[in-house]
Design an enzyme around this catalytic site. Structure first.
Site, PDB file in Angstrom:
ATOM      1  N   ARG A 110       0.888  -1.176   0.000  1.00 34.75           N
ATOM      2  CA  ARG A 110       0.000   0.000   0.000  1.00 34.75           C
ATOM      3  C   ARG A 110       0.914   1.211   0.000  1.00 34.75           C
ATOM      4  NH1 ARG A 110      -5.346   1.293   3.498  1.00 34.75           N
ATOM      5  NH2 ARG A 110      -6.114  -0.065   1.854  1.00 34.75           N
ATOM      6  N   HIS A 155      -7.462   0.872  -6.391  1.00 34.31           N
ATOM      7  CA  HIS A 155      -7.612  -0.047  -5.253  1.00 34.31           C
ATOM      8  C   HIS A 155      -8.231  -1.346  -5.790  1.00 34.31           C
ATOM      9  CE1 HIS A 155      -7.819  -1.428  -1.276  1.00 34.31           C
ATOM     10  NE2 HIS A 155      -8.703  -0.611  -0.731  1.00 34.31           N
ATOM     11  N   GLN A 204     -10.042  -4.087  -3.517  1.00 35.46           N
ATOM     12  CA  GLN A 204     -11.352  -3.684  -3.003  1.00 35.46           C
ATOM     13  C   GLN A 204     -12.446  -3.915  -4.041  1.00 35.46           C
ATOM     14  OE1 GLN A 204     -12.135  -2.061   0.205  1.00 35.46           O
ATOM     15  NE2 GLN A 204     -14.130  -2.743  -0.517  1.00 35.46           N
ATOM     16  N   ASP A 234     -17.612   6.948  -1.340  1.00 36.85           N
ATOM     17  CA  ASP A 234     -16.312   6.794  -0.671  1.00 36.85           C
ATOM     18  C   ASP A 234     -16.030   8.109   0.034  1.00 36.85           C
ATOM     19  OD1 ASP A 234     -13.804   5.880   0.146  1.00 36.85           O
ATOM     20  OD2 ASP A 234     -12.868   6.077  -1.822  1.00 36.85           O
ATOM     21  N   CYS A 260     -16.421   1.321   0.597  1.00 32.99           N
ATOM     22  CA  CYS A 260     -15.276   0.462   0.937  1.00 32.99           C
ATOM     23  C   CYS A 260     -14.847   0.606   2.386  1.00 32.99           C
ATOM     24  CB  CYS A 260     -14.111   0.750  -0.012  1.00 32.99           C
ATOM     25  SG  CYS A 260     -13.384   2.387   0.160  1.00 32.99           S
ATOM     26  N   ARG A 288     -13.379  -8.794   1.400  1.00 35.85           N
ATOM     27  CA  ARG A 288     -11.961  -8.510   1.162  1.00 35.85           C
ATOM     28  C   ARG A 288     -11.152  -9.779   1.404  1.00 35.85           C
ATOM     29  NH1 ARG A 288      -9.956  -3.413   1.487  1.00 35.85           N
ATOM     30  NH2 ARG A 288      -8.094  -4.429   0.684  1.00 35.85           N
TER      31      ARG A 288
HETATM   32  N1   CP Z   1     -11.229  -0.392   2.408  1.00 31.95           N
HETATM   33  C1   CP Z   1      -9.952  -0.424   2.836  1.00 31.95           C
HETATM   34  O1   CP Z   1      -9.018  -0.601   2.066  1.00 31.95           O
HETATM   35  O2   CP Z   1      -9.801  -0.272   4.180  1.00 31.95           O
HETATM   36  P1   CP Z   1      -8.439  -0.073   4.969  1.00 31.95           P
HETATM   37  O3   CP Z   1      -7.906   1.291   4.591  1.00 31.95           O
HETATM   38  O4   CP Z   1      -8.836  -0.150   6.410  1.00 31.95           O
HETATM   39  O5   CP Z   1      -7.482  -1.141   4.583  1.00 31.95           O
HETATM   40  N1  NVA Z   2     -10.288   6.559  -1.269  1.00 27.07           N
HETATM   41  C1  NVA Z   2      -9.875   6.113   0.046  1.00 27.07           C
HETATM   42  C2  NVA Z   2     -10.074   4.653   0.174  1.00 27.07           C
HETATM   43  C3  NVA Z   2      -9.686   4.087   1.516  1.00 27.07           C
HETATM   44  C4  NVA Z   2      -9.793   2.598   1.594  1.00 27.07           C
HETATM   45  C5  NVA Z   2      -8.440   6.502   0.290  1.00 27.07           C
HETATM   46  O1  NVA Z   2      -7.615   6.375  -0.633  1.00 27.07           O
HETATM   47  O2  NVA Z   2      -8.103   6.941   1.400  1.00 27.07           O
END
Ligand code: CP
Ligand code: NVA
Length: 306
Positions: free
Chosen positions: A107, A134, A137, A225, A264, A292
């Protein structure tokens, strides 16, 4: 070597098989203790390293449980604790980790870093969220919709709010699974044109709107989101600009009567969605979060076994 960096380079048939495997593994272990491995343990002896440059609850825990349920193990690495956090290069890190572990989930703040990591690695690399996409997700989201009885082919999915990383992954998925996507964003928050063009070139239907109401009209699913993603610095401006794109019960009435709601998570009740929607009967957010785990098991198996 098979990376899972984004949906768009992966053939639709392979994405379909990943979703099918996610569903069948989920069904096969129904009722089993969560820490118990699947009977066939296809990743026995394999180790996944997870690198986090940004916060995470779902991705961290679901990947950890996913590899355990497949018979393997994991190592969690917070980027700030690694030499990466002191300037060691992405490519050297990728080369070194490739000698220790069997796969890496990362990440990252910059998508380009994930691409560079994958290029330098000799093991599969999975994108666990970047500023651009992502992909894990979206696989969980699509599994959730199918399990809720919605055939994806021909479905109308409305994305409402910021044209962010999640919006991009929905756009990538549209031509692969045959749903049409209605994207409602304010000016300045449109999804990246490269993603829209790529999907349209693959015969995906992506309709762009300037209001939430137009995007939600007749939709089978409404998706929200956060208005302020990790790494966004202009929170105050975003909350103001995006406020008209909040998913409310009134907005849900623009969609089909049985329309579902996805998010998400993490969510901000009263900002991008009202509590009566996300905590109401249309909401699938906890199934989505659970999936997930199942979707990522199938992604890991696809990367490591084929
Ligand atoms: N939806 C998602 O990716 O959650 P986290 O940021 O908690 O991993
Ligand atoms: N769009 C959000 C998704 C988090 C899972 C972010 O990037 O923070």
């Amino acid at each position: 070597m098979t990376h899972f960096l984004d949906l768009w380079p992966i053939p639709a048939s392979e994405l379909r098989s990943i979703l099918d495997n996610a569903k069948s593994r989920k069904a096969a272990r129904k009722g089993a203790p969560k820490g118990l491995a699947d009977i066939d343990a296809p990743l026995a002896g394999r180790t996944l390293a997870m690198i986090f440059e940004k916060n995470s609850t779902r991705t961290r825990v679901s990947f950890d449980m996913a590899i355990r349920q497949l018979g393997g193990s994991s190592i969690v690495l917070n980027a700030g604790d690694m030499q990466l956090g002191r300037g060691e290069s992405i490519t050297d890190t990728a080369g070194v980790l490739s000698r220790y572990v069997d796969a890496v989930m990362i990440r990252a703040n910059r998508h380009a870093d994930v691409e560079a990591f994958a290029k330098a690695a000799t093991i599969p690399v999975i994108n666990g969220l970047t500023e651009k996409s992502h992909p894990c997700q979206i696989m969980a989201d699509l599994q959730t919709l199918e399990e809720a009885g919605l055939p994806l082919k021909g479905a109308r999915i409305a994305w409402v709010g910021d044209g962010n990383n999640m919006a991009a992954s929905f756009i990538h998925a549209a031509p692969k699974f045959g749903f049409s996507l209605a994207v409602g964003t304010p000016e300045g928050y449109e999804p990246a044109s490269i993603d829209v063009e790529r999907a349209r070139n693959e015969q995906g239907r992506i309709d762009l709107y300037r209001t939430a109401s137009e995007a939600a009209a007749g939709a089978d699913v409404v998706v929200a989101d956060t208005f302020v993603s990790m790494g966004d610095l202009d929170a105050e401006k975003r909350l103001k600009d995006l406020a008209p794109f909040k998913v409310s019960a009134d907005l849900m009435k623009r969609a089909k009567t049985e329309a579902k709601f996805l998010h998400c998570l993490p969510a901000h009740r009263g900002e991008e969605v009202d509590a009566d929607v996300i905590d109401g009967p249309a909401s699938l957010v906890f199934d989505e979060a659970e999936n997930r785990l199942h979707a990522q098991k199938a992604i890991l198996e696809w990367c490591l076994v084929g």
